[in-house]
Design an enzyme around this catalytic site. Structure first.
Site, PDB file in Angstrom:
ATOM      1  N   ASP A   1       0.840  -1.192   0.000  1.00 57.39           N
ATOM      2  CA  ASP A   1       0.000   0.000   0.000  1.00 57.39           C
ATOM      3  C   ASP A   1       0.877   1.246   0.000  1.00 57.39           C
ATOM      4  OD1 ASP A   1      -2.617   1.379   2.112  1.00 57.39           O
ATOM      5  OD2 ASP A   1      -2.439   1.231  -0.062  1.00 57.39           O
TER       6      ASP A   1
ATOM      7  N   ASP B   1      -9.450  -0.915   3.665  1.00 54.42           N
ATOM      8  CA  ASP B   1      -8.867  -0.602   4.964  1.00 54.42           C
ATOM      9  C   ASP B   1      -9.701  -1.172   6.090  1.00 54.42           C
ATOM     10  OD1 ASP B   1      -8.070   2.648   3.622  1.00 54.42           O
ATOM     11  OD2 ASP B   1      -6.836   0.845   3.735  1.00 54.42           O
TER      12      ASP B   1
END
Lengths: 277, 502
Positions: free
Chosen positions: B292, B420
């Site tokens: 990420d 997330d």
């Protein structure tokens, strides 16, 4: 045990804290963040102190019972000192945060004062401390078993719950006292907080002789409560008026920063709290 | 990725009036496009020889609406905050005005920052609570029933070394699958295969809403020994699924949409918790946060390419699953791009499997909503060539002010990608499922993740750059998991045994 024990102990231990949270912290986002950050700081202090204890344990003989107990006591004391150190660090962080908030605010006032932050930080510390002490016990309380079947005290859950409650309150008051001491450079206040904390933790070494731990703790809590109340601007007259429900002569309710019920005014760039009287 | 930057940027846009107002709409476009990367083919998984499928989860959030709303908010803000705002329509405002407004915006950002943080705390907390509650009560999700096809190596080996090797291989395979999926997505997008992507998204969310929730419901009934007939279950699942599809892909009450997104994230997280073996799961979490970080901050990431392509084409990507916290009120907006708004609700569904990355990417793109780097880039790209034109200024000033004044500037929203949500919940769920410290570890991970999220938002506000939401939180979460489980738990155990209090 039973659901009754579970709920009873939960509410004894966390009821007041939950009330404090719901009524004074939950409505203001900034306070919630400070609360969680306080919990986080306590957690970090616990982590470090258990690291030290763990190293000490691993370096020693596991079969030596008195040594292990001695190391545990050392661990407790060290943890208390580390918690207070982290409270100081948190104070430093919040001071910086206040400066930032003041610099960015419209009227030169921070939306939250250091006293409110002290209170919220104290609740954060207390809540996390209580949660870590109590949650596994509560989970076990739901399952089957008999308390004290091997000859230990049967009041284990109840006393744990009461101890947790008093600790949460104490942390709240210590937060106020500590921050006040740091703000006004009164080192004796800080020392008093540390000594009180050590005393409370030390008194738990008497367990299961609960008279030796619960009673002093509650007395200390009462002392800390009075002291914190006086430091926060309270007085006997305030209390009297509150109890007799005298009407307020100061106009306005609530402060812009939250729901504390205090009228906050900004004089000369400083936020001044006026208790509604 | 978290997004509320968008708002700030919108403000600055308005302030400078160097760009067309539609730029703000384009932000939503970016949001919409961002999720494209999330598309991932769902891969079948073999479980005891039985073919089951993982479903992609894609959702589109009403990012478009949000951006529209933000535009409104921004313009309103301008009007409310600055009497001279109207003059901003004039070209080349004096710098001072701009600077003042910059400061105002900054202050407003921080002022509302706390509120936005809480707007994200609540859904993240809810998702984690759902996952932990399910893990603790429904034993199905902690039972080992095989592994995903993406993690073919078993962890029940004889030696620790073998186990470590297997888990590393598993994690490597999973990550490469995700990278491949992301690239596939970029390629699909580059070659304009929109129908494929749309169809994929819808099928994914269909499978997720119907099949996974059916399994979940079945397991809950089994756990509580509730007798239930198929007709009732069919009715319940049908209603749940259809309303979910409508809320997520089209329009629906905000709270309901948020609830569905949370439920979907929780379902996905539960699937991950069930089918990923222990060491593999931790490794994947760690690698995903690194990915990420890389994908969002490196100029060569597929996510960036995707967004750049979208920018070049001046069109919106399909929004990925993004949790949005505000209601979009389309009030008398001078619609520069009505098309864009219609599309908002099209959610890109992404496959959960390959999802890790894609989710991340998606997350990175999607909840960038404003934070994403892509967004920054786009803005930077745009700033160059775009000039404020009389038409745009007129359009901005033509925005009806009376319709804006009732809007509460504090209702500005934030967005967070569902990826997330999913990975936070996976971490906390795994902690509650497999930790010896049990509730202490769970609580510690929970606080760590919240603090990570808070820090991420703070960094975002300071740097005003797109930042990934995973790395900090997952790092804290992992550190606290292992530390609490191995160090704190023995300490607390001993303390509880002697009833000492610290």
């Amino acid at each position: 045990m039973t659901l009754a024990i579970f709920f009873g102990c939960t509410f004894i231990a966390f009821g007041p804290a939950l009330g404090l949270f719901l009524f004074t912290i939950a409505r203001d986002p900034l306070r919630i963040i400070i609360f969680i950050a306080g919990a986080f700081f306590w957690l970090v202090s616990l982590l470090l102190s258990s690291l030290i204890w763990f190293i000490a344990i691993k370096a020693s003989d596991p079969r030596d019972e008195p040594l292990q107990k001695g190391l545990l006591i050392f661990g407790v004391m060290f943890s208390v000192l580390l918690q207070e150190a982290f409270r100081f660090l948190y104070y430093k962080l919040l001071r910086k945060a206040i400066e930032g908030l003041v610099a960015l605010s419209e009227d030169g006032c921070s939306p939250i004062s250091i006293q409110q932050m002290a209170y919220v930080a104290g609740v954060g510390f207390g809540f996390m401390s209580g949660a870590f002490s109590m949650i596994n016990l509560l989970a076990d309380a739901l399952g089957p078993g008999t308390v004290g079947i091997h000859g230990d005290s049967q009041l284990y859950f109840l006393t744990s719950a009461f101890m947790t409650m008093v600790l949460i309150f104490l942390h709240t008051f210590w937060g106020i006292l500590f921050f006040h001491g740091c703000e006004h450079r009164r080192w004796w206040e800080i020392t008093a907080v540390i000594v009180m904390h050590l005393a409370v933790s030390g008194s738990t070494f008497c367990n299961p002789l609960y008279m030796g731990s619960l009673v002093p703790s509650y007395l200390l809590m009462a002392t800390a409560a009075t002291w914190a109340y006086l430091l926060s601007g309270g007085s006997a007259q305030n209390l009297q008026r509150f109890l007799l429900c005298k009407s307020c002569s100061v106009m306005g309710t609530g402060d812009p920063a939250g729901s504390s019920g205090y009228l906050d005014q900004c004089w000369g760039g400083k936020r001044v709290s006026q208790g509604l009287e | 990725m978290v997004n509320h930057e968008q708002r700030t940027e919108c403000w600055s846009w308005h302030k400078h009036l160097k760009r067309k107002d539609p730029f703000c709409a384009e932000i939503s476009d970016f949001q919409r496009t961002a999720p494209m990367t999330e598309l991932s083919a769902h891969l079948p998984q073999f479980q005891h020889g039985q073919l089951t499928e993982n479903f992609p989860d894609n959702h589109l959030s009403n990012t478009n609406d949000n951006s529209e709303r933000r535009r409104h908010d921004n313009s309103e803000r301008r009007r409310n905050d600055n009497a001279e705002s109207e003059t901003n329509g004039q070209p080349q405002n004096n710098m001072q005005q701009v600077v003042e407004q910059d400061e105002e915006d900054e202050e407003l950002t921080l002022k509302y920052g706390a509120k936005h943080v809480i707007m994200l705390f609540v859904p993240v907390t809810l998702c984690m609570v759902v996952v932990v509650a399910t893990i603790k009560s429904v034993s199905f999700y902690t039972r080992k029933d095989g592994q995903l096809i993406y993690t073919p190596f078993t962890e029940e080996t004889e030696t620790v070394g073998q186990r470590a090797l297997n888990s590393i291989l598993n994690a490597a395979i999973m990550i490469s699958v995700i990278i491949v999926m992301t690239i596939l997505l970029v390629v699909l997008y580059k070659y304009r295969c929109y129908k494929v992507i749309h169809g994929w998204l819808i099928i994914s969310s269909l499978l997720l809403l119907f099949f996974f929730s059916f399994i979940y419901l079945g397991e809950v009934f089994k756990t509580y020994n509730v007798a239930m007939d198929y007709i009732t279950v069919a009715l319940m699942i049908w209603n749940f699924g259809v309303v979910g599809m409508i809320c997520i892909h089209w329009k629906g009450p905000l709270r309901l949409q948020q609830a569905y997104l949370i439920m979907i994230s929780a379902l996905m997280a539960l699937v991950f918790i069930k089918y990923l073996p222990e060491w593999t799961a931790w490794l994947i979490l760690a690698v995903i946060s690194v990915y990420d970080l890389v994908a969002v901050l490196c100029p060569k990431g597929p996510l960036r390419m995707l967004v750049e392509t979208a920018q070049e084409r001046n069109e919106t990507l399909f929004p990925a699953l993004i949790y949005s916290s505000t209601m979009i009120w389309l009030v008398n907006m001078a619609e520069e791009d009505p098309e864009a708004q219609r599309k908002t609700s099209k959610n890109s569904t992404y496959d959960k499997q390959a999802p890790a990355n894609q989710t991340q990417n998606e997350g990175a793109e999607a909840d960038d909503g404003g934070f994403s780097q892509e967004w920054q880039q786009q803005r930077d790209n745009r700033i160059g060539p775009i000039e404020s034109t009389p038409e745009s200024r007129a359009a901005v000033q033509a925005l009806p002010s009376n319709s804006q004044t009732s809007e509460d500037p504090e209702e500005r929203g934030v967005k967070l990608g569902l990826g997330d949500f999913i990975f936070y919940s996976v971490l906390v769920g795994k902690a509650s499922a497999t930790a010896s410290g049990d509730w202490n570890t769970t609580l510690a991970c929970f606080v760590a993740i919240l603090i990570g999220l808070c820090l991420t938002l703070l960094l975002l506000a300071i740097f005003k750059k797109a930042l990934p939401a995973l790395p900090i939180s997952i790092t804290f979460g992992l550190v606290f998991y292992f530390a609490t489980d191995n160090l704190v738990q023995p300490f607390m155990d001993q303390l509880a045994f002697h009833q000492f209090y610290i």
